[in-house]
Design a protein around this motif. Structure first.
Motif, mmCIF file in Angstrom:
data_model
loop_
_atom_site.group_PDB
_atom_site.id
_atom_site.type_symbol
_atom_site.label_atom_id
_atom_site.label_comp_id
_atom_site.label_asym_id
_atom_site.label_seq_id
_atom_site.Cartn_x
_atom_site.Cartn_y
_atom_site.Cartn_z
ATOM 1 N N ASP A 196 0.802 -1.128 0.033
ATOM 2 C CA ASP A 196 0.136 0.161 -0.085
ATOM 3 C C ASP A 196 0.919 1.382 0.268
ATOM 4 O O ASP A 196 1.712 1.467 0.847
ATOM 5 C CB ASP A 196 -0.904 0.080 1.346
ATOM 6 C CG ASP A 196 -1.680 1.354 1.276
ATOM 7 O OD1 ASP A 196 -1.380 2.243 0.755
ATOM 8 O OD2 ASP A 196 -2.829 1.050 2.239
ATOM 9 N N CYS A 215 1.214 3.567 2.996
ATOM 10 C CA CYS A 215 1.164 2.970 4.421
ATOM 11 C C CYS A 215 2.895 3.074 4.894
ATOM 12 O O CYS A 215 3.760 2.624 4.152
ATOM 13 C CB CYS A 215 0.934 1.359 4.034
ATOM 14 S SG CYS A 215 1.384 0.615 5.635
ATOM 15 N N PHE A 270 4.656 1.348 7.138
ATOM 16 C CA PHE A 270 5.070 0.144 7.509
ATOM 17 C C PHE A 270 5.338 -0.358 6.256
ATOM 18 O O PHE A 270 6.316 -1.334 6.292
ATOM 19 C CB PHE A 270 4.357 -0.527 8.534
ATOM 20 C CG PHE A 270 4.140 -0.132 10.121
ATOM 21 C CD1 PHE A 270 5.173 0.978 10.449
ATOM 22 C CD2 PHE A 270 3.734 -0.970 11.062
ATOM 23 C CE1 PHE A 270 5.288 1.234 11.610
ATOM 24 C CE2 PHE A 270 3.823 -0.613 12.317
ATOM 25 C CZ PHE A 270 4.820 0.411 12.695
ATOM 26 N N CYS A 271 4.623 -0.461 5.174
ATOM 27 C CA CYS A 271 5.113 -0.943 3.985
ATOM 28 C C CYS A 271 6.391 -0.442 3.522
ATOM 29 O O CYS A 271 7.338 -1.275 3.031
ATOM 30 C CB CYS A 271 3.981 -0.652 3.038
ATOM 31 S SG CYS A 271 2.499 -1.676 2.741
ATOM 32 N N HIS A 319 1.418 -6.027 2.671
ATOM 33 C CA HIS A 319 0.329 -5.285 3.397
ATOM 34 C C HIS A 319 -0.962 -6.071 3.620
ATOM 35 O O HIS A 319 -1.458 -6.605 2.679
ATOM 36 C CB HIS A 319 -0.197 -4.062 2.536
ATOM 37 C CG HIS A 319 -0.839 -3.055 3.345
ATOM 38 N ND1 HIS A 319 -0.649 -1.950 4.297
ATOM 39 C CD2 HIS A 319 -2.473 -3.020 3.474
ATOM 40 C CE1 HIS A 319 -1.550 -1.419 4.878
ATOM 41 N NE2 HIS A 319 -2.792 -2.280 4.521
ATOM 42 N N HIS A 346 -1.202 -1.370 9.393
ATOM 43 C CA HIS A 346 -0.589 -2.683 8.859
ATOM 44 C C HIS A 346 -0.160 -3.595 9.832
ATOM 45 O O HIS A 346 0.410 -3.088 10.977
ATOM 46 C CB HIS A 346 0.702 -1.847 7.964
ATOM 47 C CG HIS A 346 1.805 -2.882 7.476
ATOM 48 N ND1 HIS A 346 2.124 -2.947 6.105
ATOM 49 C CD2 HIS A 346 2.633 -3.964 8.083
ATOM 50 C CE1 HIS A 346 2.922 -3.764 6.024
ATOM 51 N NE2 HIS A 346 3.131 -4.404 7.089
#
Ligand code: 5GP
Ligand code: ZN
Length: 137
Positions: free
Chosen positions: A3, A6, A8-9, A48, A99
């Motif tokens: 994503d 995002c 954390f991606c 994700h 996430h």
């Protein structure tokens, strides 16, 4: 399955640098920027998934095996006295980054971190019956 909005991606896939403790094809384990205790780490899948409802069973199972490996090693590195594994799903449960991630939180005697110290209630007959009945329906 990334994503682009995002964070954390981006961290998991190395687009944003992080203090990485471990990395393989599917996961990155990093130190949390706002640690509850010294050595607080996060397991991030590289794909994700927003939460535990969303993640596939195989990746979820691998995340737990990785948690076992990481805390077994880290407990000696950190010299901690215990570990909490925390995994929040939904804002009401304290999730702030959507996430999937697992918190590995080392515990030290008397650290006062306030994790797993909820006020215990009492299981009512009504709740017990209702929940068991609805689950079977
Ligand atoms: P949640 O509340 O969603 O279960 O946990 C999110 C966690 O991610 C928090 O403990 C927070 O400190 C951590 N966090 C948020 N943004 C970043 C970041 O950019 N880098 C790192 N390493 N941790 C972060
Ligand atoms: Zn993501």
């Amino acid at each position: 399955m990334k994503d682009e909005n995002c964070i954390f991606c981006k961290i998991a896939n190395g687009e944003i640098p992080s203090a990485t403790l471990y990395e393989d094809e599917e996961f990155r384990v990093i130190l949390d920027l706002g640690p509850a205790t010294r050595g607080h780490a996060l397991i991030l899948p590289k794909n994700h998934f927003s939460d535990l409802y969303d993640i596939d069973e195989e990746t979820a199972a691998k995340a737990m095996v990785l948690a076992k490996k990481m805390i077994t090693k880290l407990k000696d590195v950190l010299g901690c006295d215990g570990y909490n594994i925390v995994q929040n799903n939904g804002a009401a449960a304290g999730q702030t980054v959507f996430h999937f991630h697992m918190h590995l939180i080392p515990r030290y005697e008397g650290d006062g971190a306030g994790i797993a110290s909820w006020k215990q209630g009492e299981l009512s007959e009504k709740d017990k019956e209702e929940i068991l009945k609805k689950l079977k329906d």
